[in-house]
Design an enzyme around this catalytic site. Structure first.
Site, PDB file in Angstrom:
ATOM      1  N   CYS A 118       0.819  -1.203   0.000  1.00  0.00           N
ATOM      2  CA  CYS A 118       0.000   0.000   0.000  1.00  0.00           C
ATOM      3  C   CYS A 118       0.855   1.256   0.000  1.00  0.00           C
ATOM      4  O   CYS A 118       2.007   1.247   0.397  1.00  0.00           O
ATOM      5  CB  CYS A 118      -0.883   0.067   1.247  1.00  0.00           C
ATOM      6  SG  CYS A 118      -2.111  -1.221   1.329  1.00  0.00           S
ATOM      7  N   GLY A 160       0.812   0.029  -4.801  1.00  0.00           N
ATOM      8  CA  GLY A 160      -0.427  -0.741  -4.764  1.00  0.00           C
ATOM      9  C   GLY A 160      -1.262  -0.426  -5.984  1.00  0.00           C
ATOM     10  O   GLY A 160      -1.540   0.741  -6.244  1.00  0.00           O
ATOM     11  N   ASN A 175      -0.457   1.273   5.509  1.00  0.00           N
ATOM     12  CA  ASN A 175       0.611   0.612   4.758  1.00  0.00           C
ATOM     13  C   ASN A 175       1.352  -0.292   5.736  1.00  0.00           C
ATOM     14  O   ASN A 175       1.889   0.189   6.736  1.00  0.00           O
ATOM     15  CB  ASN A 175       1.544   1.676   4.168  1.00  0.00           C
ATOM     16  CG  ASN A 175       2.775   1.075   3.481  1.00  0.00           C
ATOM     17  OD1 ASN A 175       3.795   1.743   3.359  1.00  0.00           O
ATOM     18  ND2 ASN A 175       2.691  -0.141   3.031  1.00  0.00           N
ATOM     19  N   GLY A 176       1.384  -1.567   5.447  1.00  0.00           N
ATOM     20  CA  GLY A 176       2.059  -2.506   6.336  1.00  0.00           C
ATOM     21  C   GLY A 176       1.180  -3.718   6.580  1.00  0.00           C
ATOM     22  O   GLY A 176       0.190  -3.932   5.880  1.00  0.00           O
ATOM     23  N   TYR A 221      14.050  -2.522  -4.028  1.00  0.00           N
ATOM     24  CA  TYR A 221      13.043  -2.652  -5.084  1.00  0.00           C
ATOM     25  C   TYR A 221      11.794  -1.832  -4.841  1.00  0.00           C
ATOM     26  O   TYR A 221      11.212  -1.287  -5.770  1.00  0.00           O
ATOM     27  CB  TYR A 221      12.643  -4.132  -5.180  1.00  0.00           C
ATOM     28  CG  TYR A 221      11.522  -4.437  -6.138  1.00  0.00           C
ATOM     29  CD1 TYR A 221      11.781  -4.601  -7.494  1.00  0.00           C
ATOM     30  CD2 TYR A 221      10.214  -4.575  -5.691  1.00  0.00           C
ATOM     31  CE1 TYR A 221      10.745  -4.892  -8.382  1.00  0.00           C
ATOM     32  CE2 TYR A 221       9.183  -4.867  -6.572  1.00  0.00           C
ATOM     33  CZ  TYR A 221       9.456  -5.027  -7.914  1.00  0.00           C
ATOM     34  OH  TYR A 221       8.448  -5.309  -8.773  1.00  0.00           O
ATOM     35  N   ASP A 270      17.020  -6.775  -9.837  1.00  0.00           N
ATOM     36  CA  ASP A 270      16.990  -6.396  -8.422  1.00  0.00           C
ATOM     37  C   ASP A 270      16.907  -7.594  -7.491  1.00  0.00           C
ATOM     38  O   ASP A 270      17.473  -7.587  -6.407  1.00  0.00           O
ATOM     39  CB  ASP A 270      15.821  -5.428  -8.160  1.00  0.00           C
ATOM     40  CG  ASP A 270      14.510  -6.033  -8.547  1.00  0.00           C
ATOM     41  OD1 ASP A 270      13.925  -6.778  -7.740  1.00  0.00           O
ATOM     42  OD2 ASP A 270      14.043  -5.788  -9.673  1.00  0.00           O
ATOM     43  N   CYS A 330       7.801 -12.518   3.798  1.00  0.00           N
ATOM     44  CA  CYS A 330       7.681 -11.298   4.602  1.00  0.00           C
ATOM     45  C   CYS A 330       6.322 -11.293   5.286  1.00  0.00           C
ATOM     46  O   CYS A 330       5.305 -11.540   4.639  1.00  0.00           O
ATOM     47  CB  CYS A 330       7.800 -10.073   3.708  1.00  0.00           C
ATOM     48  SG  CYS A 330       7.515  -8.525   4.599  1.00  0.00           S
TER      49      CYS A 330
HETATM   50  S1  SF4 Z   1      11.020  -9.362   5.603  1.00  0.00           S
HETATM   51 FE1  SF4 Z   1      12.090  -8.376   3.870  1.00  0.00          FE
HETATM   52  S2  SF4 Z   1      10.467  -7.304   2.725  1.00  0.00           S
HETATM   53 FE2  SF4 Z   1       9.638  -7.803   4.772  1.00  0.00          FE
HETATM   54  S3  SF4 Z   1      10.022  -5.981   6.032  1.00  0.00           S
HETATM   55 FE3  SF4 Z   1      11.747  -7.365   6.346  1.00  0.00          FE
HETATM   56  S4  SF4 Z   1      13.281  -6.740   4.800  1.00  0.00           S
HETATM   57 FE4  SF4 Z   1      11.320  -5.859   4.207  1.00  0.00          FE
END
Ligand code: SF4
Length: 539
Positions: free
Chosen positions: A23, A50, A125-126, A268, A372, A408
Site C-alpha cells: 500500500c 499498490g 501501509n504494512g 526494489y 533487483d 515477509c
Molecule cells: S522481511 Fe524483507 S520485505 Fe519484509 S520488512 Fe523485512 S526486509 Fe522488508
C-alpha cells in the site's frame, strides 16, 4: 549453452514473479487548497505501492466523504469525482492486498462511525501480525454478520479506534490502541477535524512529513511530497503519533522507537527518487551495483539492466567494472496497466509481453544482466532464454539483493516459502535452473553497507530469516486470515460506502453516468487482470 530446467514453479507468470508492495498512504491538511486533487496526485506518485484499488476520504470539518474503488488511481478518479470531494483535509490510499482479498469492500481508506456519530477514515501501509488477537478485543467481533464487509487488519484497527473514540476522542483512543498493534503500520487517518499519522515502533514502512505553504502533507515516500510541491520536513518517527488541525501540529510518543526499516525498500519497493532515512534510494541502488561488481566480477562486453528496477544497480556495476553500460531490453511500459485478460496463447508469451530484446545491441555479446531480486526464478529463466535467442553468447546474471529465502510478514507479498527458488536450491542450483553462465548475488554485508544504515536498524528477514517482530502463529496464516480463520467480517456496517451510493446519511460521490453508483471496474481476485500484479511501474 547451459540447458535450463523448468524449475519448481514454471507455471507461474512473470507477473507473479515479483515482490508486491502492499500500500501507499497520503494525507493532507490544507484549508483553502484542493485537497482531493492534491491527494490524487500524491497517490499517482505512490501507484507503484499498490495497484489493486485506490481511495480518497475528504472532510470539510462536518463530515467525511469516502470514494474508493478497485483499479488504478487514474481509473478510479475522474475530474467530476474529484471536484465533488470538497474539504480542507484528505486521506488517500493505494492498495495491494496483504490481508483480505482484493474486493471493493477491502479498498481503503476504511471508514467507520463512532457511537457519537462522528467518523474515522484510515489508510494503512504494512501488515499486522496480531490481527486475530485484535479482532477478539472488539466489543462485537462480528459486527457485520451476514453482510458483505471488509476483511482487513486495517478495518479491525479502524473499528477498535471507533469503539473508544466516542468517549476519549480519536487522539487519545489512538494513543491507547497503537501500542497494542504488533507488526508493521504506517497510518494516515482522520476524523472530521484532524489529520493523524502514525508509524509502528520499528518504522518498518516509510512515512514522511511535508510542508505546504498553507498546510501539511504526510506520505509513504518523499517522491509523493515532491509531486505536490511539499517540502520535506522529516520522517514520522517510529512510535510517533502526529496530529494536525487548526491548532497546529502535535507530536506524541506511543512507544519507544526500535528502528527496523525494511531493507527491501532500498532494493526494489521504493521509487528511485525517494529518500529513506536521509539516503537516496537511487544512490543506494547504484552503490549496490558497485558492490556487486566487486563481489562478482565477470568477463563481459556489456552490462544491461532488467528495466526499470535493475537500472541503477547496472549503472553501478558498469561504473565499478569498467564494462560498458547499454540498453539491451526495452520495457513495454504500459502492459502493466492493462486490464485485458490475456488468452492462454498470449500468456505463454510471458516475459515478451513486458520486455523486448534489442537484437542489434545484444548479438554476439557476452552480457552481464543486472536485476533487483529473484523470487521464483521464472522471470530470469525466460529472460536468459530470450537473450540467448537474441544472439547473446554468454549471459551472466547479477542480482542486487541476497537470495530471498523467507516470506515477509510485514507487508510485502513474496511467493510462499515453498515457491521461493532460493529456499530449495543453492546458488549453483539456481544458476542451472535459470540457465545462466554465471550467477552472483550481492552479499548481505554489501547491501547493508550501500544503505548507509547500521544493520541493527534494518529488517533483513526475507534474506536472513531473522524476524525482528515476533510472529504469532496466526501471522503464518497469511493474507486471508480474517476470511479463513476468524471466519468473520471485520467491518462496521457503516464503514464502507455502499455500491448504491448511500451510507448512513452521508452523501457519496457517484458515477459520471448519473446512476448514483460509484464507479466500479471489472477487477476481482477471481478474475485477475493481467498486469495488475506487475507490482512496479517505475517512472
Ligand atoms: S522481511 Fe524483507 S520485505 Fe519484509 S520488512 Fe523485512 S526486509 Fe522488508
Amino acid at each position: 549453452m547451459v540447458e535450463a530446467d523448468p524449475g519448481p514453479s514454471a507455471s507461474a507468470t512473470p507477473q507473479d514473479d515479483v515482490p508486491h508492495e502492499e500500500c501507499g498512504v497520503f494525507g493532507v491538511w490544507a484549508p483553502g487548497e484542493e485537497v482531493a486533487k492534491l491527494t490524487y496526485f500524491g497517490l499517482f506518485a505512490l501507484q507503484h505501492r499498490g495497484q489493486e484499488a485506490a481511495g480518497i476520504a475528504v472532510s470539510d470539518g462536518r463530515q467525511i466523504v469516502v470514494f474508493k474503488d478497485l483499479g488504478l488511481v487514474s481509473q478510479v478518479f475522474d475530474e467530476q469525482t474529484l471536484s465533488s470531494l470538497r474539504g480542507h483535509m484528505a486521506v488517500g490510499h493505494t492498495r495491494y492486498s496483504t490481508t483480505g482479498s482484493s474486493t471493493w469492500e477491502n479498498a481503503q481508506p476504511t471508514f467507520t462511525t463512532t457511537s457519537a456519530g462522528t467518523g474515522i477514515a484510515l489508510g494503512h501501509n504494512g501488515n499486522l501480525v496480531n490481527t486475530a488477537e485484535l479482532v477478539a478485543r472488539r466489543a462485537d467481533p462480528m459486527p457485520s454478520r451476514g453482510r458483505v464487509t471488509a476483511t482487513t487488519d486495517s478495518d479491525v484497527v479502524t473499528g477498535l479506534l471507533a469503539e473508544s473514540a466516542a468517549d476519549l476522542g480519536v487522539e487519545e483512543a489512538a494513543l491507547r490502541l497503537l501500542p497494542d498493534l504488533r507488526g508493521a503500520f504506517s497510518l494516515a487517518f482522520c476524523d472530521e477535524t484532524t489529520l493523524y499519522a502514525a508509524r509502528d515502533r520499528h518504522g518498518v514502512r516509510p512515512l514522511v512529513l511535508g510542508r505546504l505553504d498553507r498546510g501539511w502533507v504526510v506520505a509513504s515516500e518523499t517522491a509523493a511530497l515532491d509531486i505536490v510541491g511539499a517540502s520535506f520536513v522529516r520522517e514520522v518517527e517510529p512510535g510517533e503519533l502526529i496530529a494536525i488541525d487548526a491548532d497546529g501540529l502535535r507530536s506524541s510518543r506511543f512507544a519507544a522507537p526500535e528502528p527496523k526499516g525494511c531493507v527491501f525498500e532500498y532494493v526494489y519497493l521504493a521509487r528511485p527518487d525517494t529518500s529513506i532515512a536521509g539516503r537516496g534510494v537511487h544512490s543506494t541502488r547504484v552503490e549496490i551495483g558497485r558492490k556487486l561488481a566487486q563481489e562478482h566480477p565477470a568477463e563481459a562486453d556489456l552490462v544491461i539492466p532488467v528495466p526499470e528496477s535493475g537500472t541503477p544497480a547496472a549503472v553501478g556495476y558498469a561504473e565499478a567494472s569498467g564494462i560498458p553500460y547499454g540498453m539491451g531490453l526495452v520495457k513495454n511500459a504500459y502492459v502493466g496497466r492493462t486490464f485485458i485478460q490475456p488468452s492462454q496463447t498470449i500468456r505463454q508469451l510471458g516475459i515478451r509481453l513486458k520486455l523486448n530484446p534489442l537484437r542489434e545491441v545484444i548479438r554476439g555479446k557476452r552480457l552481464v544482466v543486472v536485476d533487483d531480486s529473484i523470487v521464483r526464478g521464472n522471470t530470469q529463466r525466460s529472460l536468459v532464454r530470450m537473450l540467448r535467442e537474441a544472439g547473446a553468447v554468454e549471459v551472466h546474471v547479477r542480482i542486487a539483493s541476497p537470495p530471498v529465502r523467507w516470506p515477509c510478514f510485514y507487508g510485502i507479498d513474496f511467493a510462499s516459502r515453498a515457491e521461493l527458488i532460493a529456499n530449495g536450491l543453492d546458488n549453483e542450483g539456481i544458476r542451472r535452473s535459470v540457465g545462466a553462465d554465471s550467477l552472483g548475488y550481492v552479499s548481505s554485508e554489501g547491501l547493508i553497507a550501500a544503505t548507509e544504515q547500521p544493520r541493527s536498524r534494518l529488517c533483513t528477514a526475507c534474506f536472513s530469516g531473522e524476524y525482528p517482530i515476533p510472529l504469532p502463529e496466526e501471522a503464518m496464516v497469511g493474507k486471508h486470515l480474517l476470511e479463513d480463520v476468524a471466519g468473520t467480517a471485520c467491518g462496521d456496517p457503516g464503514n464502507v460506502v455502499h455500491q448504491n451510493g448511500t451510507r448512513a446519511g452521508v452523501p457519496v460521490p457517484s458515477a459520471a453516468d448519473g446512476s448514483g453508483a460509484p464507479v466500479r471496474l471489472p477487477l476481482s481476485r477471481s478474475t485477475p487482470a493481467y498486469g495488475a500484479e506487475d507490482a512496479l511501474s517505475r517512472p
